[in-house]
Scaffold this active site. Structure first.
Site, PDB file in Angstrom:
ATOM      1  N   GLY A  11      60.687  10.777 134.340  1.00 26.27           N
ATOM      2  CA  GLY A  11      61.127   9.514 135.155  1.00 26.27           C
ATOM      3  C   GLY A  11      62.115   8.946 134.383  1.00 26.27           C
ATOM      4  N   ALA A  12      63.021   9.871 133.666  1.00 27.57           N
ATOM      5  CA  ALA A  12      64.028   9.404 132.794  1.00 27.57           C
ATOM      6  C   ALA A  12      65.211   8.770 133.270  1.00 27.57           C
ATOM      7  CB  ALA A  12      64.361  10.672 131.905  1.00 27.57           C
ATOM      8  N   GLN A  15      64.285   3.094 136.056  1.00 27.51           N
ATOM      9  CA  GLN A  15      64.384   1.627 135.448  1.00 27.51           C
ATOM     10  C   GLN A  15      63.981   1.622 134.099  1.00 27.51           C
ATOM     11  OE1 GLN A  15      64.127  -2.128 136.996  1.00 27.51           O
ATOM     12  NE2 GLN A  15      62.192  -1.442 137.983  1.00 27.51           N
ATOM     13  N   ASN A 107      49.735  10.546 143.309  1.00 30.97           N
ATOM     14  CA  ASN A 107      50.080  10.670 141.669  1.00 30.97           C
ATOM     15  C   ASN A 107      49.067  11.439 141.255  1.00 30.97           C
ATOM     16  OD1 ASN A 107      52.078   8.929 141.046  1.00 30.97           O
ATOM     17  ND2 ASN A 107      50.989   7.431 142.143  1.00 30.97           N
ATOM     18  N   VAL A 131      52.591   5.721 131.290  1.00 32.05           N
ATOM     19  CA  VAL A 131      52.985   4.608 131.954  1.00 32.05           C
ATOM     20  C   VAL A 131      52.985   4.645 133.098  1.00 32.05           C
ATOM     21  CG1 VAL A 131      54.916   3.035 132.064  1.00 32.05           C
ATOM     22  CG2 VAL A 131      54.239   4.140 129.763  1.00 32.05           C
ATOM     23  N   GLY A 132      53.273   5.590 134.026  1.00 31.45           N
ATOM     24  CA  GLY A 132      53.275   5.557 135.603  1.00 31.45           C
ATOM     25  C   GLY A 132      51.997   5.137 135.984  1.00 31.45           C
ATOM     26  N   ASN A 133      52.005   4.158 137.025  1.00 24.91           N
ATOM     27  CA  ASN A 133      50.931   3.728 137.663  1.00 24.91           C
ATOM     28  C   ASN A 133      50.190   4.536 138.677  1.00 24.91           C
ATOM     29  OD1 ASN A 133      50.228   1.440 136.248  1.00 24.91           O
ATOM     30  ND2 ASN A 133      52.177   0.407 137.171  1.00 24.91           N
ATOM     31  N   ASP A 161      50.642  -5.701 128.482  1.00 26.10           N
ATOM     32  CA  ASP A 161      49.560  -6.707 128.744  1.00 26.10           C
ATOM     33  C   ASP A 161      49.182  -7.565 127.511  1.00 26.10           C
ATOM     34  OD1 ASP A 161      49.591  -5.717 131.579  1.00 26.10           O
ATOM     35  OD2 ASP A 161      48.500  -3.769 130.464  1.00 26.10           O
ATOM     36  N   ARG A 164      52.082  -9.786 126.590  1.00 30.87           N
ATOM     37  CA  ARG A 164      52.167 -11.022 127.737  1.00 30.87           C
ATOM     38  C   ARG A 164      51.054 -11.941 127.105  1.00 30.87           C
ATOM     39  NH1 ARG A 164      52.361  -7.331 133.103  1.00 30.87           N
ATOM     40  NH2 ARG A 164      54.805  -7.151 133.193  1.00 30.87           N
ATOM     41  N   HIS A 189      44.926  -1.105 133.511  1.00 31.44           N
ATOM     42  CA  HIS A 189      46.254  -1.776 133.566  1.00 31.44           C
ATOM     43  C   HIS A 189      46.392  -2.332 135.257  1.00 31.44           C
ATOM     44  CE1 HIS A 189      50.301  -2.795 133.357  1.00 31.44           C
ATOM     45  NE2 HIS A 189      50.719  -2.320 134.429  1.00 31.44           N
TER      46      HIS A 189
HETATM   47  P1  NAX Z   1      61.771   3.966 139.035  1.00 31.60           P
HETATM   48  O1  NAX Z   1      61.198   4.176 140.386  1.00 31.60           O
HETATM   49  O2  NAX Z   1      62.660   3.242 138.728  1.00 31.60           O
HETATM   50  O3  NAX Z   1      61.580   5.258 138.280  1.00 31.60           O
HETATM   51  C1  NAX Z   1      60.680   6.385 138.254  1.00 31.60           C
HETATM   52  C2  NAX Z   1      61.466   7.590 138.186  1.00 31.60           C
HETATM   53  O4  NAX Z   1      60.413   8.659 138.004  1.00 31.60           O
HETATM   54  C3  NAX Z   1      62.479   7.976 139.394  1.00 31.60           C
HETATM   55  O5  NAX Z   1      63.709   8.227 138.728  1.00 31.60           O
HETATM   56  C4  NAX Z   1      61.831   9.176 139.982  1.00 31.60           C
HETATM   57  O6  NAX Z   1      62.785  10.136 140.301  1.00 31.60           O
HETATM   58  C5  NAX Z   1      60.855   9.704 138.710  1.00 31.60           C
HETATM   59  N1  NAX Z   1      59.728  10.605 139.169  1.00 31.60           N
HETATM   60  C6  NAX Z   1      58.995  10.440 140.180  1.00 31.60           C
HETATM   61  N2  NAX Z   1      58.183  11.444 140.322  1.00 31.60           N
HETATM   62  C7  NAX Z   1      58.454  12.329 139.213  1.00 31.60           C
HETATM   63  C8  NAX Z   1      57.894  13.513 138.775  1.00 31.60           C
HETATM   64  N3  NAX Z   1      56.848  14.132 139.475  1.00 31.60           N
HETATM   65  N4  NAX Z   1      58.547  13.883 137.632  1.00 31.60           N
HETATM   66  C9  NAX Z   1      59.605  13.427 137.114  1.00 31.60           C
HETATM   67  N5  NAX Z   1      60.091  12.338 137.540  1.00 31.60           N
HETATM   68  C10 NAX Z   1      59.568  11.773 138.525  1.00 31.60           C
HETATM   69  O7  NAX Z   1      60.380   3.236 138.427  1.00 31.60           O
HETATM   70  P2  NAX Z   1      59.960   2.337 136.842  1.00 31.60           P
HETATM   71  O8  NAX Z   1      60.467   0.866 137.222  1.00 31.60           O
HETATM   72  O9  NAX Z   1      60.745   3.131 135.772  1.00 31.60           O
HETATM   73  O10 NAX Z   1      58.334   2.539 136.671  1.00 31.60           O
HETATM   74  C11 NAX Z   1      58.078   3.513 136.531  1.00 31.60           C
HETATM   75  C12 NAX Z   1      56.335   3.615 136.500  1.00 31.60           C
HETATM   76  O11 NAX Z   1      55.877   2.714 135.446  1.00 31.60           O
HETATM   77  C13 NAX Z   1      55.907   3.109 137.965  1.00 31.60           C
HETATM   78  O12 NAX Z   1      54.744   3.875 138.122  1.00 31.60           O
HETATM   79  C14 NAX Z   1      55.482   1.679 137.363  1.00 31.60           C
HETATM   80  O13 NAX Z   1      54.250   1.244 138.488  1.00 31.60           O
HETATM   81  C15 NAX Z   1      54.863   1.987 136.050  1.00 31.60           C
HETATM   82  N6  NAX Z   1      54.757   0.661 135.407  1.00 31.60           N
HETATM   83  C16 NAX Z   1      53.905   0.685 134.375  1.00 31.60           C
HETATM   84  C17 NAX Z   1      53.651  -0.353 133.470  1.00 31.60           C
HETATM   85  C18 NAX Z   1      52.562  -0.468 132.358  1.00 31.60           C
HETATM   86  O14 NAX Z   1      52.484  -1.404 132.053  1.00 31.60           O
HETATM   87  N7  NAX Z   1      51.666   0.706 132.335  1.00 31.60           N
HETATM   88  C19 NAX Z   1      54.562  -1.605 133.819  1.00 31.60           C
HETATM   89  C20 NAX Z   1      55.816  -1.241 134.200  1.00 31.60           C
HETATM   90  C21 NAX Z   1      55.631  -0.501 135.518  1.00 31.60           C
HETATM   91  O15 NAX Z   1      55.499  -1.254 136.501  1.00 31.60           O
END
Ligand code: NAX
Length: 327
Positions: A11-12, A15, A107, A131-133, A161, A164, A189
């Site tokens: 997900g590099a 955001q 996921n 990190v991904g949810n 968390d 925060r 989380h």
């Molecule tokens: P974005 O949607 O900006 O970026 C995610 C990126 O991942 C996209 O560029 C997408 O193309 C890529 N992606 C999707 N599937 C993929 C795969 N199979 N292999 C490689 N890349 C892939 O999301 P962003 O704001 O960066 O958030 C990323 C994740 O972090 C989300 O799941 C979000 O819910 C989660 N979070 C987790 C937090 C935590 O504390 N654990 C807090 C922040 C965030 O909400």
């Protein structure tokens, strides 16, 4: 000069990636004398890969002395090859009207595949941070595929968390942030997480004594920490990104710093009454770089026990949704 660490980031181009990569390359995650090679993994979508190219160009333009190489790929077996750290940020977001079970399963497919590939091609000392949810369950799923790498190498992030919660306690007490210690996050989380205020201290005194407002600690405090992600979305129109990237820097930095005490979601093994097979946030102490021991034995009162039971129930439900994929 140390040998470079290979750091794979999924997900590099997202955001969080955009706030994170520059800090890794600057030395914030692994220290000012540790060179790194960034192995950037994105979804195989032309527009996204193009965006990733732009991010790599900007990394080049920073002329970071520690950055010894950048790999850009949509092939996970290339991206995770020989990686010492695998930071799993990319995930499928929840779409409008999407059921939680479907989100978990979609996921699940990503994290099964990534877990399998990491186990096959990453370095022998590989560590994984998710990190991904839904982060805890995604981490459990990835770990389920590992035959070579032990389960404790797979951690999920609850550090945002914790950060925060630390700030909320400091603000309420009118104390400096650094005076707040031992605030740990238990469980998922998600809004069910429990920031265990009873063990926290402010300036060496119990936080509950300093704040002297049990109703606030049990109510608005827990709620503000648990729902902070939603509050950020409501205010910014986008989910937390810079603070999430910062928390991941903290998560990894603490895991490579012996003696650090911090909250990490790990395989529970039954600690604090969690189901043994779920990944739950809890306090850990880093022993050697990349390894940790769970700090057990914090006593829980009835309020804490009921909060732990709620978040454990949610983690068990998430596990049940994906059980057919991981057994
Ligand atoms: P974005 O949607 O900006 O970026 C995610 C990126 O991942 C996209 O560029 C997408 O193309 C890529 N992606 C999707 N599937 C993929 C795969 N199979 N292999 C490689 N890349 C892939 O999301 P962003 O704001 O960066 O958030 C990323 C994740 O972090 C989300 O799941 C979000 O819910 C989660 N979070 C987790 C937090 C935590 O504390 N654990 C807090 C922040 C965030 O909400």
């Amino acid at each position: 000069m140390k040998a470079p660490l290979r750091v794979a980031v999924t997900g590099a181009a997202g955001q969080i990636g955009y706030s994170l990569l520059f800090r890794i390359a600057s030395g914030a995650m692994f220290g000012p004398d540790q060179p790194v090679i960034l192995q950037l993994i994105e979804a195989p979508v032309e527009k996204v890969m193009k965006a990733l190219e732009g991010v790599a160009m900007e990394l080049d333009d920073c002329a970071f002395p520690l950055l010894k190489g950048i790999v850009q790929t949509s092939d996970a077996s290339v991206g995770f090859k020989d990686a010492n750290w695998c930071l799993l940020i990319g995930a499928k977001p929840r779409g409008p009207g999407m059921e939680r079970a479907d989100l978990l399963k979609d996921n699940g497919k990503i994290f099964i595949e990534q877990g399998r590939i990491i186990d096959a091609v990453a370095a022998a000392d590989a560590r994984i941070a998710v990190v991904g949810n839904p982060a805890n369950t995604n981490c459990m799923i990835a770990a389920s595929q590992a035959k070579r790498l032990p389960a404790e190498r797979f951690t999920a992030m609850v550090r945002l968390d914790q950060n925060r919660a630390q700030t909320q306690l400091a603000k309420k007490a009118g104390a400096d942030l650094t005076a707040v210690k031992n605030i740990f996050i238990y469980g998922n989380h998600s809004p069910t997480m429990f920031p265990a205020y009873a063990h926290a201290t402010i300036g060496g005194k119990p936080a509950a004594e300093v704040i002297n407002d049990t109703a606030w600690l049990q109510g608005p405090f827990c709620e503000t920490v648990g729902k902070r992600g939603a509050a950020i979305i409501a205010a910014r129109g986008l989910s937390s990104a810079a603070s999430a990237a910062n928390a991941l820097v903290d998560h990894v930095r603490s895991l490579v710093t012996p003696g650090a005490i911090h909250s990490v979601a790990v395989k529970s093994n039954g600690h604090y009454g969690f189901d043994a097979l779920v990944w739950a946030g809890m306090p850990v102490r880093t022993t050697t770089p990349g390894s940790y021991e769970v700090i057990t034995g914090y006593a829980m009162d009835d309020f804490a026990k009921s909060k732990l039971a709620t978040t454990n129930k949610e983690l068990m439900e998430e596990r049940a949704f994906v059980a057919d994929m991981i057994n």
